[in-house]
Design an enzyme around this catalytic site. Structure first.
Site, PDB file in Angstrom:
ATOM      1  N   LYS A 203       2.616 -18.117 -19.394  1.00 60.33           N
ATOM      2  CA  LYS A 203       2.104 -16.744 -19.213  1.00 60.33           C
ATOM      3  C   LYS A 203       3.096 -15.694 -19.713  1.00 60.33           C
ATOM      4  O   LYS A 203       2.712 -14.720 -20.351  1.00 60.33           O
ATOM      5  CB  LYS A 203       1.782 -16.508 -17.731  1.00 60.33           C
ATOM      6  CG  LYS A 203       0.904 -15.281 -17.489  1.00 60.33           C
ATOM      7  CD  LYS A 203       0.754 -14.957 -16.011  1.00 60.33           C
ATOM      8  CE  LYS A 203      -0.147 -15.917 -15.289  1.00 60.33           C
ATOM      9  NZ  LYS A 203      -1.580 -15.582 -15.410  1.00 60.33           N
TER      10      LYS A 203
ATOM     11  N   HIS B 145     -13.923  -5.296  -9.169  1.00 59.80           N
ATOM     12  CA  HIS B 145     -14.327  -6.597  -8.611  1.00 59.80           C
ATOM     13  C   HIS B 145     -15.691  -6.453  -7.924  1.00 59.80           C
ATOM     14  O   HIS B 145     -15.927  -5.488  -7.197  1.00 59.80           O
ATOM     15  CB  HIS B 145     -13.273  -7.082  -7.607  1.00 59.80           C
ATOM     16  CG  HIS B 145     -13.587  -8.433  -7.069  1.00 59.80           C
ATOM     17  ND1 HIS B 145     -13.350  -9.599  -7.781  1.00 59.80           N
ATOM     18  CD2 HIS B 145     -14.170  -8.817  -5.914  1.00 59.80           C
ATOM     19  CE1 HIS B 145     -13.762 -10.632  -7.065  1.00 59.80           C
ATOM     20  NE2 HIS B 145     -14.260 -10.193  -5.944  1.00 59.80           N
TER      21      HIS B 145
HETATM   22  C1  GRF Z   1     -17.900  -7.711 -13.430  1.00 64.53           C
HETATM   23  O1  GRF Z   1     -18.813  -8.015 -12.421  1.00 64.53           O
HETATM   24  C2  GRF Z   1     -16.558  -7.363 -12.846  1.00 64.53           C
HETATM   25  O2  GRF Z   1     -16.638  -6.782 -11.592  1.00 64.53           O
HETATM   26  C3  GRF Z   1     -15.901  -8.710 -12.728  1.00 64.53           C
HETATM   27  O3  GRF Z   1     -16.323  -9.414 -13.854  1.00 64.53           O
HETATM   28  C4  GRF Z   1     -17.590  -8.935 -14.278  1.00 64.53           C
HETATM   29  C5  GRF Z   1     -17.476  -8.605 -15.729  1.00 64.53           C
HETATM   30  O4  GRF Z   1     -18.712  -8.290 -16.309  1.00 64.53           O
HETATM   31  N1  GRF Z   1     -14.473  -8.566 -12.602  1.00 64.53           N
HETATM   32  P1  GRF Z   1     -18.768  -7.716 -17.785  1.00 64.53           P
HETATM   33  O5  GRF Z   1     -18.027  -8.687 -18.685  1.00 64.53           O
HETATM   34  O6  GRF Z   1     -18.096  -6.373 -17.769  1.00 64.53           O
HETATM   35  O7  GRF Z   1     -20.205  -7.623 -18.139  1.00 64.53           O
END
Ligand code: GRF
Length: 191
Positions: free
Chosen positions: A65, A109
Site C-alpha cells: 500500500k 457511506h
Molecule cells: C455508494 O453507495 C457509496 O456510498 C459507497 O459506494 C457506493 C458507490 O456508488 N461508498 P457509485 O460508484 O458512486 O455509483
C-alpha cells in the site's frame, strides 16, 4: 476554488453527481484527477467523458500500500490537490495519504454509521430488518468507516422495501447530499 481528486472503484454515480454539480455551479471545485484501483471501472469512462485526467492502478502491481499510495501522492501533489473525495473507493486509505492530507480526506457511506460499516451497507441494513437507514459523510481515518461524522441523512424503509428500491433511495440521497456537504466545507474554509 478547491482542487479535488475523486477516488472510486466502480460505477461512479457519485463522481457523476459531483461533476454535474460543478458544471451547474452548485459546487465551487475542480476535479483535477480521478483515481481508481480498477482500470476497467465505469467511473474512469465518466471521468474521460468529462475531460478529467485519470490515474488507474492495480494494487497487485505494487509491493504494498505504501508503494502505490506514494505514487498516487506524487500525482496529487503535482496537481496541487487539496481534498481527497472518496466515492465508492473500495480500499482502506493508508498512512502515506492520511499523513499527507490530514482532515482532508472525506468519504460517503450508505448507512447511518456507526451502523453497518464496511462492504454492502445497504444489504446489511436490509438483512438486519431495520426500519430506517441512511447516508453518512465523514472524515477518513485509518479505520473502516470510523472517522468523525460530518453529516447524515435518514432514509425510512418501506414495508415491502427491496434491494433495488432501497438502492435507488440511497443513491438519490447521496447524489444530493455529497455536493451540498462539500460545498459547505469548502465555503467555510474560504471564510
Ligand atoms: C455508494 O453507495 C457509496 O456510498 C459507497 O459506494 C457506493 C458507490 O456508488 N461508498 P457509485 O460508484 O458512486 O455509483
Amino acid at each position: 476554488m478547491k482542487k479535488i481528486a475523486v477516488f472510486a472503484s466502480g460505477n461512479g454515480s457519485n463522481l457523476q453527481a459531483l461533476i454535474d454539480a460543478i458544471k451547474l455551479g452548485a459546487l465551487q471545485a475542480e476535479i483535477v484527477l480521478v483515481v481508481s484501483d480498477r482500470p476497467n471501472a465505469y467511473c474512469l469512462t465518466r471521468a474521460s467523458e468529462a475531460g478529467i485526467p485519470t490515474f488507474a492502478f492495480r494494487a497487485k502491481d505494487y509491493e504494498n500500500k505504501e508503494h502505490y499510495e506514494s505514487v498516487i501522492k506524487n500525482n496529487l501533489e503535482a496537481l496541487g490537490v487539496q481534498y481527497l473525495i472518496l466515492a465508492g473507493y473500495m480500499r482502506l486509505i493508508g498512512t502515506v495519504l492520511l499523513e499527507s492530507y490530514p482532515e482532508k480526506i472525506i468519504n460517503i457511506h450508505p448507512s447511518l454509521l456507526p451502523l453497518f460499516p464496511g462492504k454492502d451497507g445497504i444489504g446489511q441494513a436490509l438483512e438486519a430488518g431495520v426500519t430506517e437507514t441512511g447516508v453518512t459523510i465523514h472524515y477518513v481515518d485509518e479505520g473502516m468507516d470510523t472517522g468523525p461524522i460530518i453529516a447524515q441523512e435518514i432514509i425510512a424503509l418501506d414495508e415491502n422495501e427491496t434491494r433495488t428500491s432501497l438502492e435507488e433511495k440511497v443513491h438519490a440521497v447521496e447524489h444530493r447530499l455529497y455536493p451540498k456537504v462539500l460545498r459547505h466545507i469548502f465555503e467555510s474554509e474560504e471564510k
